[in-house]
Motif scaffolding. Structure first.
Motif, PDB file in Angstrom:
ATOM      1  N   ARG A  25       1.656  -0.986  12.119  1.00 30.08           N
ATOM      2  CA  ARG A  25       2.519  -1.889  11.361  1.00 30.08           C
ATOM      3  C   ARG A  25       3.090  -2.983  12.261  1.00 30.08           C
ATOM      4  O   ARG A  25       3.229  -4.132  11.858  1.00 30.08           O
ATOM      5  CB  ARG A  25       3.650  -1.102  10.716  1.00 30.08           C
ATOM      6  CG  ARG A  25       4.582  -1.948   9.853  1.00 30.08           C
ATOM      7  CD  ARG A  25       5.591  -1.069   9.149  1.00 30.08           C
ATOM      8  NE  ARG A  25       6.369  -0.294  10.102  1.00 30.08           N
ATOM      9  CZ  ARG A  25       7.448  -0.790  10.752  1.00 30.08           C
ATOM     10  NH1 ARG A  25       7.831  -2.034  10.575  1.00 30.08           N
ATOM     11  NH2 ARG A  25       8.103  -0.015  11.572  1.00 30.08           N
ATOM     12  N   ASP A  67      -1.231   6.393  -3.715  1.00 32.49           N
ATOM     13  CA  ASP A  67       0.149   6.108  -3.314  1.00 32.49           C
ATOM     14  C   ASP A  67       0.178   5.871  -1.814  1.00 32.49           C
ATOM     15  O   ASP A  67      -0.838   5.912  -1.126  1.00 32.49           O
ATOM     16  CB  ASP A  67       1.079   7.255  -3.696  1.00 32.49           C
ATOM     17  CG  ASP A  67       0.608   8.581  -3.125  1.00 32.49           C
ATOM     18  OD1 ASP A  67      -0.278   8.584  -2.252  1.00 32.49           O
ATOM     19  OD2 ASP A  67       1.121   9.646  -3.563  1.00 32.49           O
ATOM     20  N   THR A  68       1.350   5.618  -1.302  1.00 35.87           N
ATOM     21  CA  THR A  68       1.504   5.328   0.130  1.00 35.87           C
ATOM     22  C   THR A  68       2.088   6.513   0.883  1.00 35.87           C
ATOM     23  O   THR A  68       2.590   6.351   2.001  1.00 35.87           O
ATOM     24  CB  THR A  68       2.412   4.101   0.304  1.00 35.87           C
ATOM     25  OG1 THR A  68       3.671   4.356  -0.339  1.00 35.87           O
ATOM     26  CG2 THR A  68       1.777   2.852  -0.283  1.00 35.87           C
ATOM     27  N   SER A  69       2.002   7.719   0.303  1.00 34.64           N
ATOM     28  CA  SER A  69       2.498   8.926   0.985  1.00 34.64           C
ATOM     29  C   SER A  69       1.405   9.488   1.885  1.00 34.64           C
ATOM     30  O   SER A  69       0.210   9.250   1.690  1.00 34.64           O
ATOM     31  CB  SER A  69       2.903   9.982  -0.058  1.00 34.64           C
ATOM     32  OG  SER A  69       3.929   9.484  -0.888  1.00 34.64           O
ATOM     33  N   VAL A  73      -3.113   8.019   5.027  1.00 31.40           N
ATOM     34  CA  VAL A  73      -2.150   7.277   4.221  1.00 31.40           C
ATOM     35  C   VAL A  73      -2.771   5.929   3.866  1.00 31.40           C
ATOM     36  O   VAL A  73      -3.506   5.348   4.665  1.00 31.40           O
ATOM     37  CB  VAL A  73      -0.820   7.089   4.989  1.00 31.40           C
ATOM     38  CG1 VAL A  73      -1.008   6.252   6.238  1.00 31.40           C
ATOM     39  CG2 VAL A  73       0.247   6.471   4.070  1.00 31.40           C
ATOM     40  N   ARG A  74      -2.511   5.468   2.645  1.00 37.05           N
ATOM     41  CA  ARG A  74      -3.062   4.171   2.228  1.00 37.05           C
ATOM     42  C   ARG A  74      -2.067   3.080   2.622  1.00 37.05           C
ATOM     43  O   ARG A  74      -0.873   3.158   2.287  1.00 37.05           O
ATOM     44  CB  ARG A  74      -3.324   4.154   0.737  1.00 37.05           C
ATOM     45  CG  ARG A  74      -4.023   2.879   0.261  1.00 37.05           C
ATOM     46  CD  ARG A  74      -4.479   3.023  -1.169  1.00 37.05           C
ATOM     47  NE  ARG A  74      -5.567   4.002  -1.300  1.00 37.05           N
ATOM     48  CZ  ARG A  74      -6.831   3.756  -1.061  1.00 37.05           C
ATOM     49  NH1 ARG A  74      -7.199   2.538  -0.631  1.00 37.05           N
ATOM     50  NH2 ARG A  74      -7.742   4.686  -1.207  1.00 37.05           N
ATOM     51  N   THR A  75      -2.571   2.119   3.295  1.00 34.93           N
ATOM     52  CA  THR A  75      -1.718   1.024   3.765  1.00 34.93           C
ATOM     53  C   THR A  75      -1.758  -0.142   2.793  1.00 34.93           C
ATOM     54  O   THR A  75      -2.729  -0.339   2.070  1.00 34.93           O
ATOM     55  CB  THR A  75      -2.203   0.539   5.150  1.00 34.93           C
ATOM     56  OG1 THR A  75      -3.547   0.051   5.034  1.00 34.93           O
ATOM     57  CG2 THR A  75      -2.158   1.670   6.166  1.00 34.93           C
ATOM     58  N   ASP A  76      -0.678  -0.893   2.774  1.00 34.40           N
ATOM     59  CA  ASP A  76      -0.609  -2.141   1.987  1.00 34.40           C
ATOM     60  C   ASP A  76      -0.843  -1.908   0.504  1.00 34.40           C
ATOM     61  O   ASP A  76      -1.572  -2.656  -0.156  1.00 34.40           O
ATOM     62  CB  ASP A  76      -1.636  -3.166   2.519  1.00 34.40           C
ATOM     63  CG  ASP A  76      -1.416  -3.492   3.993  1.00 34.40           C
ATOM     64  OD1 ASP A  76      -0.248  -3.435   4.425  1.00 34.40           O
ATOM     65  OD2 ASP A  76      -2.423  -3.725   4.683  1.00 34.40           O
ATOM     66  N   GLY A  77      -0.312  -0.799  -0.059  1.00 34.51           N
ATOM     67  CA  GLY A  77      -0.375  -0.602  -1.496  1.00 34.51           C
ATOM     68  C   GLY A  77      -1.673   0.022  -1.966  1.00 34.51           C
ATOM     69  O   GLY A  77      -2.549   0.367  -1.161  1.00 34.51           O
TER      70      GLY A  77
END
Length: 412
Positions: free
Chosen positions: A54, A79-81, A102-106
């Motif tokens: 990030r 989701d972003t969890s 984790v999925r980044t940027d939505g």
């Protein structure tokens, strides 16, 4: 299988089950702990990689964007969890692993993932399983002889009680187990057997003493009756009374003989005698129609005078054979046959045979076994059995397959 080996086998089986249960619990708990630590490590690495990505847009801690080996469940994240997944595939040196992603940027962003290899820890788990298996086998090998020895101690104590019960059953009323080591159920059984033997001994001695007393008390009045019969005038009444008194005297003599056998007062007077001649004489004295056959090895039949010579008490042998022949005529049916072969004498009739209770438990006093076997006081077979024991001979009672009772006397 004896009780000793049954107990040892049970102990070994119990040890195997305990070892297997403990091994399975340790394996499951360790495997869960390894996976739990791997998941925690993967999540921590993913968190650190997220912060670096990030701030700087670079990848660290082994993180990667949309890696090729990512499990499908993590590719479909919406989701972003942070999520984890177990990957059981083995690729070269890379064993089963845990992924954290984790999925980044939505929802439309890329998936940042970290993979933690569990191969070394699972290899250590396999070594632990082997070590526990070897340790369990070693403990089983060491414990089995101890179990066999302990079971042997118990089996010896039980065998001692069993031998005492067998001696009591065979007629040794003085046999006792005595005190045994330990205060357990085996000691209780031994004490109970001894108490039973004491009670049985007292009752049998009382019965034997009563039999002897009755016989001795009856002997005098029976003798007086015989003397008084001589004063009666000849006739049918005198013959009837004389026959009845003669039967009564025979019963008294039988009771006296049994009492002497019970008391152990009888001693055989042995002599070398031709077995066939003694048997033929005993059968002739009964006055009953009985066929006597004397056979021997190498000959179809021999004369009575040339039959085998045995060392025994001829008077007692005649008593045994006479009682068996009289019993066959009284309770069986003609023809009655007596066969002498070697040292064996067989008396057979063609009646209903011996009752089942006599075959199982042996003859009993004042008991003929069944109504179809006729009437009688049941002392003939009892006396024959007692005299056979005195001669160290074996008297066996059986039924022929085609009907009839068979009494077999084997001299030592």
């Amino acid at each position: 299988m004896s009780l000793r080996w049954k107990i040892a086998a049970l102990a070994a089986a119990t040890a195997c089950l305990v070892a297997a249960a403990v091994g399975a619990l340790v394996h499951v708990w360790t495997a869960r702990d390894i996976r739990g630590r791997a998941e925690a490590q993967a999540l921590n690495s993913l968190y650190a990689a997220m912060e670096v990505h990030r701030r700087t847009g670079t990848l660290t801690n082994g993180a990667d964007l949309d890696p090729a080996g990512l499990p499908a469940s993590l590719r479909r994240l919406t989701d972003t969890s942070r999520h984890t997944a177990y990957d059981g595939r083995v690729d070269g040196n890379l064993g089963p692993s845990v992924w954290a992603a984790v999925r980044t940027d939505g929802p439309g962003g890329r998936v940042l993932a970290v993979q933690v290899n569990m191969g070394p820890e699972l290899h250590d788990l396999q070594r632990l399983d082997v070590t526990m298996t070897v340790a369990s086998l070693a403990a089983l090998v060491a414990a089995t002889p101890v179990a066999v020895y302990g079971a042997g101690l118990l089996a010896r104590r039980l065998r001692r009680v069993s031998e005492t019960a067998g001696r009591i059953s065979a007629g040794d009323l003085d046999a006792r187990t005595g005190p045994t080591k330990g205060r357990d159920e085996v000691a209780d059984i031994a004490a109970t057997v001894d108490l039973m033997a004491d009670s049985l001994s007292r009752r049998l001695r009382t019965e034997r003493q009563f039999t002897a007393d009755v016989a001795h008390e009856l002997r005098t009045p029976v003798g007086g009756l015989l003397a008084a019969l001589d004063l009666l005038p000849p006739g049918e009444t005198e013959d009837l009374l004389r026959a009845r008194v003669r039967d009564l005297r025979g019963l008294v003599e039988d009771l006296l003989e049994i009492s002497r056998l019970d008391a152990g007062a009888e001693r055989p007077v042995r002599a070398h005698v031709p077995l066939g001649a003694v048997v033929a004489e005993a059968v002739a004295r009964t006055g009953l129609d009985t066929r006597v056959t004397v056979t021997g090895p190498g000959a179809a039949a021999r004369a009575v005078e040339t039959a085998q010579t045995v060392e025994t008490d001829p008077r007692r042998l005649e008593r045994i054979v006479g009682n068996l022949v009289i019993n066959a005529h009284r309770h069986g049916a003609a023809p009655v046959e007596v066969t002498v072969e070697g040292r064996t004498v067989v008396v057979r009739d063609h009646g209903p045979g011996f009752p089942r209770d006599i075959l199982l438990g042996g003859p009993r006093r004042f008991h003929t076994g069944a109504a179809e076997r006729g009437s009688g006081h049941g002392l003939g077979l009892t006396i024959a059995l007692g005299q056979a024991r005195l001669l160290d001979a074996e008297l066996r009672l059986d039924n022929a397959p085609d009907g009839g009772a068979v009494a077999t006397l084997r001299l030592p």
